[in-house]
Motif scaffolding. Structure first.
Motif, PDB file in Angstrom:
ATOM      1  N   GLY A 173      -1.223  -2.293 -11.390  1.00  0.00           N
ATOM      2  CA  GLY A 173       0.193  -2.635 -11.550  1.00  0.00           C
ATOM      3  C   GLY A 173       0.971  -2.433 -10.257  1.00  0.00           C
ATOM      4  O   GLY A 173       1.816  -3.253  -9.898  1.00  0.00           O
ATOM      5  N   ALA A 174       0.670  -1.335  -9.571  1.00  0.00           N
ATOM      6  CA  ALA A 174       1.408  -1.030  -8.336  1.00  0.00           C
ATOM      7  C   ALA A 174       1.092  -2.042  -7.237  1.00  0.00           C
ATOM      8  O   ALA A 174       1.976  -2.436  -6.474  1.00  0.00           O
ATOM      9  CB  ALA A 174       1.074   0.383  -7.869  1.00  0.00           C
ATOM     10  N   PHE A 175      -0.156  -2.464  -7.154  1.00  0.00           N
ATOM     11  CA  PHE A 175      -0.497  -3.483  -6.156  1.00  0.00           C
ATOM     12  C   PHE A 175       0.225  -4.801  -6.436  1.00  0.00           C
ATOM     13  O   PHE A 175       0.433  -5.602  -5.538  1.00  0.00           O
ATOM     14  CB  PHE A 175      -2.008  -3.729  -6.125  1.00  0.00           C
ATOM     15  CG  PHE A 175      -2.728  -2.881  -5.115  1.00  0.00           C
ATOM     16  CD1 PHE A 175      -2.527  -3.063  -3.756  1.00  0.00           C
ATOM     17  CD2 PHE A 175      -3.609  -1.889  -5.519  1.00  0.00           C
ATOM     18  CE1 PHE A 175      -3.177  -2.282  -2.821  1.00  0.00           C
ATOM     19  CE2 PHE A 175      -4.264  -1.095  -4.588  1.00  0.00           C
ATOM     20  CZ  PHE A 175      -4.048  -1.286  -3.239  1.00  0.00           C
ATOM     21  N   VAL A 225       0.841  -1.198   0.000  1.00  0.00           N
ATOM     22  CA  VAL A 225       0.000   0.000   0.000  1.00  0.00           C
ATOM     23  C   VAL A 225       0.881   1.256   0.000  1.00  0.00           C
ATOM     24  O   VAL A 225       0.597   2.238  -0.703  1.00  0.00           O
ATOM     25  CB  VAL A 225      -0.961  -0.014   1.217  1.00  0.00           C
ATOM     26  CG1 VAL A 225      -1.649   1.331   1.391  1.00  0.00           C
ATOM     27  CG2 VAL A 225      -1.990  -1.123   1.063  1.00  0.00           C
ATOM     28  N   TYR A 226       1.985   1.197   0.750  1.00  0.00           N
ATOM     29  CA  TYR A 226       2.930   2.321   0.782  1.00  0.00           C
ATOM     30  C   TYR A 226       3.474   2.588  -0.623  1.00  0.00           C
ATOM     31  O   TYR A 226       3.544   3.737  -1.067  1.00  0.00           O
ATOM     32  CB  TYR A 226       4.063   1.974   1.761  1.00  0.00           C
ATOM     33  CG  TYR A 226       5.122   3.041   1.940  1.00  0.00           C
ATOM     34  CD1 TYR A 226       4.796   4.387   2.064  1.00  0.00           C
ATOM     35  CD2 TYR A 226       6.471   2.683   2.011  1.00  0.00           C
ATOM     36  CE1 TYR A 226       5.784   5.351   2.235  1.00  0.00           C
ATOM     37  CE2 TYR A 226       7.460   3.648   2.186  1.00  0.00           C
ATOM     38  CZ  TYR A 226       7.110   4.970   2.289  1.00  0.00           C
ATOM     39  OH  TYR A 226       8.086   5.916   2.462  1.00  0.00           O
ATOM     40  N   PHE A 227       3.809   1.508  -1.311  1.00  0.00           N
ATOM     41  CA  PHE A 227       4.304   1.658  -2.686  1.00  0.00           C
ATOM     42  C   PHE A 227       3.225   2.279  -3.571  1.00  0.00           C
ATOM     43  O   PHE A 227       3.496   3.188  -4.359  1.00  0.00           O
ATOM     44  CB  PHE A 227       4.730   0.292  -3.242  1.00  0.00           C
ATOM     45  CG  PHE A 227       5.191   0.343  -4.664  1.00  0.00           C
ATOM     46  CD1 PHE A 227       6.499   0.720  -4.978  1.00  0.00           C
ATOM     47  CD2 PHE A 227       4.333   0.036  -5.710  1.00  0.00           C
ATOM     48  CE1 PHE A 227       6.926   0.781  -6.287  1.00  0.00           C
ATOM     49  CE2 PHE A 227       4.751   0.100  -7.020  1.00  0.00           C
ATOM     50  CZ  PHE A 227       6.054   0.471  -7.311  1.00  0.00           C
ATOM     51  N   VAL A 228       1.985   1.778  -3.427  1.00  0.00           N
ATOM     52  CA  VAL A 228       0.877   2.287  -4.252  1.00  0.00           C
ATOM     53  C   VAL A 228       0.685   3.775  -3.989  1.00  0.00           C
ATOM     54  O   VAL A 228       0.565   4.579  -4.919  1.00  0.00           O
ATOM     55  CB  VAL A 228      -0.432   1.503  -3.939  1.00  0.00           C
ATOM     56  CG1 VAL A 228      -1.627   2.155  -4.632  1.00  0.00           C
ATOM     57  CG2 VAL A 228      -0.293   0.056  -4.385  1.00  0.00           C
ATOM     58  N   VAL A 229       0.676   4.139  -2.697  1.00  0.00           N
ATOM     59  CA  VAL A 229       0.433   5.541  -2.324  1.00  0.00           C
ATOM     60  C   VAL A 229       1.549   6.451  -2.848  1.00  0.00           C
ATOM     61  O   VAL A 229       1.293   7.567  -3.285  1.00  0.00           O
ATOM     62  CB  VAL A 229       0.320   5.648  -0.773  1.00  0.00           C
ATOM     63  CG1 VAL A 229       0.371   7.094  -0.327  1.00  0.00           C
ATOM     64  CG2 VAL A 229      -0.973   5.003  -0.311  1.00  0.00           C
ATOM     65  N   LEU A 230       2.772   5.948  -2.823  1.00  0.00           N
ATOM     66  CA  LEU A 230       3.883   6.757  -3.335  1.00  0.00           C
ATOM     67  C   LEU A 230       3.912   6.777  -4.861  1.00  0.00           C
ATOM     68  O   LEU A 230       4.123   7.820  -5.477  1.00  0.00           O
ATOM     69  CB  LEU A 230       5.222   6.212  -2.834  1.00  0.00           C
ATOM     70  CG  LEU A 230       5.645   6.481  -1.391  1.00  0.00           C
ATOM     71  CD1 LEU A 230       7.050   5.925  -1.164  1.00  0.00           C
ATOM     72  CD2 LEU A 230       5.640   7.966  -1.076  1.00  0.00           C
ATOM     73  N   ALA A 231       3.717   5.611  -5.449  1.00  0.00           N
ATOM     74  CA  ALA A 231       3.990   5.477  -6.889  1.00  0.00           C
ATOM     75  C   ALA A 231       2.849   5.978  -7.771  1.00  0.00           C
ATOM     76  O   ALA A 231       3.092   6.666  -8.770  1.00  0.00           O
ATOM     77  CB  ALA A 231       4.311   4.023  -7.223  1.00  0.00           C
ATOM     78  N   ARG A 288       9.420  -5.720   1.042  1.00  0.00           N
ATOM     79  CA  ARG A 288       8.853  -7.012   0.603  1.00  0.00           C
ATOM     80  C   ARG A 288       7.365  -6.824   0.314  1.00  0.00           C
ATOM     81  O   ARG A 288       6.554  -6.675   1.225  1.00  0.00           O
ATOM     82  CB  ARG A 288       9.055  -8.116   1.641  1.00  0.00           C
ATOM     83  CG  ARG A 288       8.518  -9.453   1.108  1.00  0.00           C
ATOM     84  CD  ARG A 288       8.981 -10.644   1.896  1.00  0.00           C
ATOM     85  NE  ARG A 288       8.303 -10.790   3.168  1.00  0.00           N
ATOM     86  CZ  ARG A 288       8.371 -11.884   3.918  1.00  0.00           C
ATOM     87  NH1 ARG A 288       9.095 -12.916   3.510  1.00  0.00           N
ATOM     88  NH2 ARG A 288       7.745 -11.948   5.065  1.00  0.00           N
ATOM     89  N   SER A 289       7.016  -6.873  -0.943  1.00  0.00           N
ATOM     90  CA  SER A 289       5.626  -6.655  -1.351  1.00  0.00           C
ATOM     91  C   SER A 289       4.819  -7.920  -1.090  1.00  0.00           C
ATOM     92  O   SER A 289       5.366  -9.004  -0.865  1.00  0.00           O
ATOM     93  CB  SER A 289       5.566  -6.294  -2.832  1.00  0.00           C
ATOM     94  OG  SER A 289       5.929  -7.425  -3.595  1.00  0.00           O
ATOM     95  N   VAL A 290       3.518  -7.759  -1.164  1.00  0.00           N
ATOM     96  CA  VAL A 290       2.643  -8.898  -0.891  1.00  0.00           C
ATOM     97  C   VAL A 290       2.818  -9.983  -1.964  1.00  0.00           C
ATOM     98  O   VAL A 290       2.746 -11.178  -1.668  1.00  0.00           O
ATOM     99  CB  VAL A 290       1.174  -8.438  -0.722  1.00  0.00           C
ATOM    100  CG1 VAL A 290       0.571  -7.985  -2.029  1.00  0.00           C
ATOM    101  CG2 VAL A 290       0.329  -9.523  -0.095  1.00  0.00           C
TER     102      VAL A 290
END
Lengths: 437, 291
Positions: free
Chosen positions: B224-226, B72-78, B245-247
């Protein structure tokens, strides 16, 4: 191109594919059957080229057998092998690390190969192999692999830096440290941090593969993975002491690079790090380098006992082969084992004592130095949950080195998480009752 | 030959339909079935129906929750940065009056996206290298301190987002440019005559008119980000200390390293539901605004 032409093209393509699928690979007729053996492994580096040469020699000397090697990166390889194995599509011969064997042994597609070690004389003399290693390969009362090598962790040193620091023997040659005191003296002697800001211009030592470094120190402090009763011992006091030593090198005098910038092996290659612990298989990398004068030595004895971590490449055989194919595959495995000295040249310590005792092997400085440690190598535990165990150790060592937990806390968390994992996965902690403690 | 004309279109799509069925539809349902089964390849136990146990275990699994937060952090940033930057680039390209310049910029933006994730990740791993990487070399030459780009817990994910921006923004920008180019020029001319400034023209004309494409870009980027995996796995292996480490990596390790297929399938279905929920929310919110 009209629709009709496209349809004809598709029909021809389909026919071609069907025919290719049905083709048995032979041209014309022949009375003599050629047995094809698929040999899978993860030797993607220079070791792969050495193995190809051994296979070429085998194919030449065994006209009735043709071995084809397929190699891929180890992580991908293991996924493919497991899926192929449980779907009865495993290659005839394949390589598995001794540490990974417990997982694959339970999947039920690896055959016993005791006949290779039986008879008089046996095709392979059992007493030519390390007893402890052979014990690692026993599952359900049978031996399920032929070890190719043992790859222990050891000490790599920059010989020029050692000499500059005056760490030499009576002949003026670089003298690797053997004891704790010698090791710490060498770390200090080759550490160069003029302004004392903790970012040295030259490091006497650096951690490299953190978990392997920890696993190498564990036996030195009397550490272990499991207790005699089969329960997890990841946070036993001896393991804590090993991890505490690792942490101590960054405390006070800042003798190793900070964990955020810990590139021990890269630093060693760049001559910025004088000593590093790593595996014998890194020799292939060093051989490609020019201008780095290196020597190897057994791990210095940091704790009360000598000890190091080691693993082994093991050749295994698929179950459910017909008699001819099985005999051909066993012959191939024995042939590779007989050529241990060729394999040593790829940067390995051969599993056969006879190969290690040869003059040719003794002239291989790095391999023979690492081989000195074989009497006290601690192999990874025979646990079907070994991947999770290693991952938990990765987390614990990283957390402790980064100062986010004490060694006790980090290893306790690792033990608890590992226990939770095996409980949820329904796995036993250890492979079977034959497991060494 | 009427029959041939009628059948031909279906024959042409048959190879793709077969591949789609085998590699998308079938695994979709197999994974659904597996999610309710305890199937551990190394446990020597036969597969057993366990109802919702795998889902319950996932919801109580701290590593799953941690990897979900990382994702989620990646999604929110990216996602917002990608869409915003892509929109800025698209507007910039749209404003270019010389066709060759626009085409050159468009091609340059598109090139990184043509690289395989492995190539892009290895390239950026060297850029980010703490000791001898390009970025630290540049920082040092400017008299600035080096940064632990991908080896510090705080910087690792922003660094990966930075690399992802470089890698993916071009495709989104080109889609948005195509959307902008569909807007009739008279609308901007009329707005200019009425005294609307550049910002007003962008918010009152460009943004509403390009909204369908924007919705598509947003949904595609979110999905894609998820599913981020390649860049995090190749650049940091999920570290340091699981900070990246992503899901999807955790699902991969569970299913293919620990061979817990049922549990891995359950987590992948939870991820699927999360992505579907986010996509639907985005779809309805933007459609509502549009209406």
């Amino acid at each position: 191109m009209g629709a009709k032409a496209a349809l004809v093209l598709m029909a021809m393509l389909s026919l071609g594919l069907y025919t290719a699928r049905e083709w048995d690979g032979t041209l014309g007729t022949s009375d003599e059957r050629v047995i094809h053996l698929n040999f899978w492994n993860g030797f993607t580096g220079p070791d792969g080229r050495t193995m190809l040469e051994i296979i070429r020699q085998f194919n030449e000397s065994h006209p009735g057998i043709e071995v084809t090697m397929q190699r891929m990166e180890w992580a991908i390889y293991y996924n493919k092998l497991m899926v192929a194995g449980i779907d009865d599509r495993a290659p005839e011969v394949f390589v598995i690390h001794a540490s990974t064997l417990p997982r694959f042994a339970r999947a039920g597609f690896i055959a016993g190969i005791d006949e290779l070690f039986e008879g008089s004389p046996p095709r392979l003399p059992l007493d030519d192999f390390e007893a402890e290693l052979m014990r690692q390969l026993r599952y359900d009362g049978q031996t399920i692999g032929v070890p190719m090598d043992i790859h222990p962790q050891g000490l790599y040193l920059n010989a020029a830096l050692l000499r500059e620091a005056g760490l030499v023997d009576t002949k003026g040659q670089a003298r690797p440290p053997v004891t704790y005191d010698e090791f710490m003296a060498a770390v200090h002697a080759m550490h160069d941090d003029p302004d004392g800001d903790g970012r040295a211009d030259q490091w006497g030592f650096s951690w490299s593969m953190w978990r392997h470094n920890f696993q190498s120190l564990m036996p030195q402090f009397g550490g272990r993975y499991f207790n005699d009763d089969g329960t997890s011992a990841l946070d036993c006091p001896e393991n804590v002491a090993a991890l505490a030593f690792m942490v101590s090198l960054r405390e006070g005098e800042l003798l190793v690079p900070p964990p955020e910038n810990n590139l021990g092996w890269v630093g060693f290659r760049q001559k910025k790090v004088a000593m590093v612990f790593d595996g014998v298989y890194m020799l292939g990398d060093l051989k490609r380098l020019e201008g780095l004068e290196y020597v190897a030595a057994p791990m210095p004895q940091i704790g009360p006992n000598p000890g190091t971590h080691g693993d082994a490449h093991v050749m295994c055989l698929q179950e459910d082969l017909d008699d001819d194919t099985r005999a051909a595959a066993l012959e191939f495995m024995a042939f590779v084992s007989d050529h241990g000295l060729n394999w040593a040249d790829a940067g390995q310590v051969p599993a056969r004592r006879s190969a290690r005792e040869s003059e040719a092997f003794k002239s291989m400085q790095v391999q023979s130095a690492f081989a000195e440690q074989l009497p006290y190598v601690l192999f990874p535990p025979r646990s079907p949950a070994v991947f999770e165990l290693q991952q938990q150790l990765d987390f614990a060592v990283e957390k402790a080195l980064r100062g986010r937990a004490t060694p006790e806390e980090a290893l306790r968390e690792a033990r608890e998480n590992f226990e939770t994992f095996v409980r949820n996965a329904g796995l036993p902690m250890l492979a079977d009752s034959e497991a060494p403690s | 030959m009427d029959w041939l004309r009628r059948v031909a279109p279906y024959l042409f799509i048959t190879p793709y339909a077969l591949a789609f069925t085998c590699f998308i539809i079938l695994p979709f349902f197999v994974a659904f079935g597996l999610a309710f089964v305890k199937l551990e390849l190394t446990s020597q136990q036969p597969a057993a129906f366990v109802g919702f146990d795998n889902f319950r275990e996932a919801l109580g699994d701290p590593y799953f929750r941690k990897s979900l937060w990382v994702t989620v952090y990646f999604v929110v940033l990216a996602v917002p940065t990608t869409v915003a930057l892509a929109m800025a680039l698209a507007v910039g390209m749209q404003a270019m009056t010389q066709r060759w310049a626009r085409n050159t910029v468009r091609a340059m933006l598109f090139v990184p996206g043509m690289l395989n994730v492995a190539v892009a990740a290895i390239l950026w791993q060297w850029f980010f290298n703490g000791e001898f990487g390009l970025f630290n070399h540049l920082l040092e030459s400017l008299g600035l301190p080096r940064l632990p780009w991908i080896s510090s817990r705080a910087l690792a994910m922003p660094s990966i987002v930075f690399m992802t921006l470089w890698w993916t923004v071009g495709g989104s920008a080109i889609l948005l440019l195509a959307g902008l180019q569909q807007i009739p020029g008279e609308l901007w001319e009329a707005a200019s005559l009425d005294g609307a400034g550049a910002w007003k023209r962008f918010t009152q004309i460009s943004l509403p008119m390009v909204r369908p494409v924007l919705l598509f870009v947003l949904v595609i980027n979110t999905i894609g980000a998820f599913q981020v995996f390649g860049q995090t796995y190749l650049m940091t292996r999920g570290g340091p200390e699981l900070a990246t480490r992503s899901v999807v990596q955790y699902i991969y390790e569970t299913a293919f390293n620990n061979y817990r297929l049922g549990y891995g399938a359950a987590m992948s279905w939870l991820l699927f539901m999360l992505i579907a929920a986010f996509s639907l929310v985005q779809f309805f919110v933007l459609r509502k605004v549009d209406a």
